[in-house]
Design a protein around this motif. Structure first.
Motif, mmCIF file in Angstrom:
data_model
loop_
_atom_site.group_PDB
_atom_site.id
_atom_site.type_symbol
_atom_site.label_atom_id
_atom_site.label_comp_id
_atom_site.label_asym_id
_atom_site.label_seq_id
_atom_site.Cartn_x
_atom_site.Cartn_y
_atom_site.Cartn_z
ATOM 1 N N ILE A 172 0.841 -1.191 0.176
ATOM 2 C CA ILE A 172 -0.075 0.129 0.171
ATOM 3 C C ILE A 172 0.878 1.263 0.091
ATOM 4 C CG2 ILE A 172 -1.785 1.244 1.450
ATOM 5 C CD1 ILE A 172 -2.382 -1.447 2.802
ATOM 6 N N VAL A 173 0.542 2.318 -0.541
ATOM 7 C CA VAL A 173 0.785 3.488 -0.559
ATOM 8 C C VAL A 173 -0.383 4.402 0.060
ATOM 9 C CG1 VAL A 173 1.646 5.575 -1.511
ATOM 10 C CG2 VAL A 173 2.590 3.543 -2.609
ATOM 11 N N TRP A 174 -0.289 4.727 1.318
ATOM 12 C CA TRP A 174 -1.373 5.234 2.127
ATOM 13 C C TRP A 174 -1.427 6.774 2.113
ATOM 14 C CZ3 TRP A 174 -0.829 5.261 7.936
ATOM 15 C CH2 TRP A 174 -2.245 5.520 8.638
ATOM 16 N N ILE A 175 -2.324 7.171 1.725
ATOM 17 C CA ILE A 175 -2.685 8.736 1.966
ATOM 18 C C ILE A 175 -3.344 9.015 3.109
ATOM 19 C CG2 ILE A 175 -3.742 10.719 0.650
ATOM 20 C CD1 ILE A 175 -3.315 9.664 -1.980
ATOM 21 N N ALA A 176 -3.289 9.681 3.945
ATOM 22 C CA ALA A 176 -3.742 9.888 5.326
ATOM 23 C C ALA A 176 -3.706 11.437 5.835
ATOM 24 C CB ALA A 176 -3.010 8.873 6.332
ATOM 25 N N GLY A 177 -4.579 11.352 6.916
ATOM 26 C CA GLY A 177 -4.217 13.038 7.565
ATOM 27 C C GLY A 177 -5.678 13.341 7.469
ATOM 28 N N GLY A 178 -5.755 14.332 8.427
ATOM 29 C CA GLY A 178 -6.992 15.535 8.588
ATOM 30 C C GLY A 178 -7.113 15.838 10.058
ATOM 31 N N LEU A 179 -8.116 15.859 10.529
ATOM 32 C CA LEU A 179 -8.560 16.130 12.028
ATOM 33 C C LEU A 179 -8.396 14.701 12.802
ATOM 34 C CD1 LEU A 179 -11.508 18.738 11.893
ATOM 35 C CD2 LEU A 179 -8.822 19.005 12.376
ATOM 36 N N ALA A 180 -7.580 14.687 13.640
ATOM 37 C CA ALA A 180 -7.449 13.419 14.471
ATOM 38 C C ALA A 180 -8.352 13.018 15.749
ATOM 39 C CB ALA A 180 -6.139 13.293 15.295
ATOM 40 N N LYS A 181 -9.412 13.948 15.903
ATOM 41 C CA LYS A 181 -10.321 14.115 17.020
ATOM 42 C C LYS A 181 -9.831 13.492 18.208
ATOM 43 C CE LYS A 181 -13.006 11.407 14.434
ATOM 44 N NZ LYS A 181 -14.299 10.751 13.848
ATOM 45 N N GLY A 182 -8.495 13.748 18.650
ATOM 46 C CA GLY A 182 -8.082 13.281 19.856
ATOM 47 C C GLY A 182 -7.560 11.833 19.871
ATOM 48 N N ALA A 183 -7.598 11.169 18.596
ATOM 49 C CA ALA A 183 -6.792 9.840 18.542
ATOM 50 C C ALA A 183 -5.305 10.004 18.295
ATOM 51 C CB ALA A 183 -7.439 9.313 16.902
ATOM 52 N N THR A 184 -4.864 8.696 18.707
ATOM 53 C CA THR A 184 -3.593 8.250 18.585
ATOM 54 C C THR A 184 -3.129 7.321 17.523
ATOM 55 O OG1 THR A 184 -3.556 6.691 20.388
ATOM 56 C CG2 THR A 184 -2.956 9.123 21.007
ATOM 57 N N PHE A 185 -2.010 7.110 17.091
ATOM 58 C CA PHE A 185 -1.864 6.377 15.809
ATOM 59 C C PHE A 185 -0.764 5.270 15.909
ATOM 60 C CE2 PHE A 185 -3.617 10.507 14.565
ATOM 61 C CZ PHE A 185 -4.449 10.150 13.858
ATOM 62 N N ASP A 186 -0.417 4.992 17.038
ATOM 63 C CA ASP A 186 0.534 4.283 17.272
ATOM 64 C C ASP A 186 0.397 2.825 16.912
ATOM 65 O OD1 ASP A 186 3.379 5.591 18.773
ATOM 66 O OD2 ASP A 186 1.403 6.691 19.303
ATOM 67 N N GLU A 187 -0.689 2.497 17.664
ATOM 68 C CA GLU A 187 -1.324 1.037 17.295
ATOM 69 C C GLU A 187 -1.689 0.834 15.831
ATOM 70 O OE1 GLU A 187 -4.825 -1.873 18.914
ATOM 71 O OE2 GLU A 187 -4.465 0.110 19.911
ATOM 72 N N LEU A 188 -2.132 1.653 15.345
ATOM 73 C CA LEU A 188 -2.515 1.481 13.769
ATOM 74 C C LEU A 188 -1.104 1.393 12.770
ATOM 75 C CD1 LEU A 188 -4.381 1.996 11.387
ATOM 76 C CD2 LEU A 188 -4.125 4.581 11.462
ATOM 77 N N VAL A 189 -0.067 2.219 13.280
ATOM 78 C CA VAL A 189 0.761 2.266 12.207
ATOM 79 C C VAL A 189 1.668 0.949 12.557
ATOM 80 C CG1 VAL A 189 3.341 3.219 11.985
ATOM 81 C CG2 VAL A 189 1.246 4.755 12.088
ATOM 82 N N THR A 190 1.656 0.330 13.788
ATOM 83 C CA THR A 190 2.397 -0.878 14.163
ATOM 84 C C THR A 190 1.992 -2.073 13.499
ATOM 85 O OG1 THR A 190 2.868 -0.196 16.296
ATOM 86 C CG2 THR A 190 2.986 -2.423 16.015
ATOM 87 N N GLY A 191 0.398 -2.056 13.264
ATOM 88 C CA GLY A 191 -0.306 -3.072 12.563
ATOM 89 C C GLY A 191 -0.368 -3.074 11.048
#
Length: 475
Positions: free
Chosen positions: A363-382
């Motif tokens: 995958i080439v992933w296009i991401a980003g915007g308003l995070a609404k308080g989210a964190t991304f470590d678990e998503l990226v690790t997976g």
């Protein structure tokens, strides 16, 4: 107030908009004395207010916190937070607060007709797809139905319309469930639970509790996700009618009282005569469009609710075959130079993006915007092993960039320092540069869109336009 004589009843409707305006009109038509209060006082609000006032409905703009005198009931738009002063004033005065879903539930059967049962769906992600799949299955069974609630036909129109429905497929958000204390569905499903809207609910516990309200009083089946123990916990905590069953769905081989997948076949071991030894074939995985893992889970949940209502296996198969997903939900846009371009703009949180990323290998992933308080470590690790590259844009892109630096430092990252709508064309160009034949360029932002676009639909359209422009250049 289930069978209210609305004549002369003083009702305050909180909020102009997709739920407030219909509620005000319906209540006024029933003879209630309606006052609409609204926080905003802009040009659009004034135009809406003028239409309602012409019908004899009072409107107060710019004053959404004050409870009008003589109010006997507040009907609120689902997005209004519980902590607003209006609701504190209502509580102090002993005035009940309903949402539009609660109002629709209470108005069922007031015309003397037998009300249609509700098959209800909630969850952090997948609600709309599942409800639309369910409606397709019910239609294939020859039933008059509609997808209603958070989508499609207005619930108020559905319960008050001239043509009665046999059964309704109802999508409910956590906001709507919070304001619907007396809802009692025929059967209901919680698809999954992940942190979302915590700024509204205040905590994950409160968010989960509101989702769990959907199971209260269920008559036939509480459908849960066997891969998400939190959904089963909500079933255990629910106060249901005697005889109501817990029905799981799984992407693996199902146990008794579950639906699952065996050798590419969706099977039912819940609504069969001998669930210890028998399994009923419902459909093939290939009947599900698209056959991504999380979408197969949606199909199983829809099938479970339909089977709880007594729908035959052939209708499940035909309904799934007839179903076509809405735009911007894992929508394949084009193949350009051997690279697939997929729009999942609806992936507005990390849980949805995780499911989308799991559907592709490189995958080439296009991401980003308003995070609404989210964190991304678990998503990226997976998803790190699946990433060829990443293109970031939007207000909170730094949070994703930092997670990538911690957990996938070898993955190339393009950081577009812009939040204008034209950034999407540049994002697609950069993604194409990173991609190789056989890759998928996936726009699954894991964030809300409002920093750059009006909504996720407009974001998806911008992506699709950019991809089609590239395809035209490449032709």
């Amino acid at each position: 107030m289930s069978n209210v004589d609305w004549q002369g009843k003083h009702v305050t409707v909180a909020g102009l908009g997709v739920s407030g305006i219909p509620a005000a009109r319906v209540l006024h038509g029933l003879g209630a004395v309606v006052t609409v209060v609204n926080d905003g006082d802009d040009e659009r609000s004034r135009a809406q207010a003028a239409e309602l006032e012409a019908q004899g409905i009072a409107v107060r703009l710019g004053d959404g916190d004050t409870l009008p005198a003589s109010t006997e009931l507040v009907v609120t738009a689902p997005g209004w937070k519980p902590g607003k002063p209006l609701f504190a004033a209502a509580a102090e005065a002993g005035v009940p607060v309903w949402g539009d879903v609660e109002l629709a539930w209470r108005l069922r059967g007031q015309d003397g007709r037998e009300p249609a049962p509700w098959l209800a769906v909630t969850g952090t992600n997948g609600k709309t797809t599942t409800v639309r799949m369910l409606a397709s299955i019910l239609e294939a069974a020859g039933l008059r139905t509609a997808a209603v609630g958070n989508i499609g036909v207005s619930l108020l129109d559905a319960v008050l319309g001239d043509e009665p429905y046999d059964v309704l497929a109802v999508e409910l958000s956590s906001y709507q469930l919070h304001w619907a204390p007396s809802l009692r569905a025929h059967s209901a499903a919680v698809l999954n639970l992940a942190p979302d809207h915590l700024d509204w609910h205040g905590s994950m516990e409160a968010y989960a509790a509101d989702k769990g309200r959907i199971y209260e009083g269920n008559r036939v089946a509480c459908v849960y996700n066997a891969a998400d123990p939190a959904t089963e916990d909500l079933v255990r905590e629910a106060d249901v009618e005697e005889g109501c069953r817990a029905i799981g769905f799984t992407l693996g081989t199902p146990g008794p009282s579950q639906l699952g997948v065996v050798d590419g076949i969706l099977v039912d071991r819940a609504f069969v005569q001998n669930r210890q030894k028998q399994a009923q074939e419902l459909a093939e995985v290939a009947d599900v469009d698209p056959p991504a893992p999380h979408n197969i889970a949606n199909a199983l949940a829809a099938a479970a609710l339909a089977r709880a209502y007594g729908v035959e296996p052939a209708a499940v198969r035909d309904g799934l075959r007839n179903f076509r997903p809405d735009p911007h939900r894992i929508e394949h846009i084009a193949d350009v130079d051997g690279v697939a371009y997929v729009d999942d703009s609806k992936a507005t949180n990390t849980h949805a993006a995780e499911a989308s990323l799991a559907a592709y290998d490189s995958i080439v992933w296009i991401a980003g915007g308003l995070a609404k308080g989210a964190t991304f470590d678990e998503l990226v690790t997976g998803c790190a092993k699946r990433l060829r590259g990443v293109v970031l844009m939007g207000a909170d892109r730094a949070l994703i960039r930092e997670a990538l630096a911690r957990h996938a430092p070898e993955v190339p990252v393009v950081d577009l320092d812009r939040t204008d709508t034209g950034a999407m064309s540049e994002a697609v160009r950069e993604a194409a540069r990173l991609a190789r034949p056989g890759d998928t360029v996936l726009m699954a932002p894991a964030c809300a869109s409002m920093d750059m676009f009006v909504n996720y639909n407009k974001r998806g359209e911008a992506f699709a336009d950019a991809v089609r422009a590239r395809a035209a250049e490449s032709a």
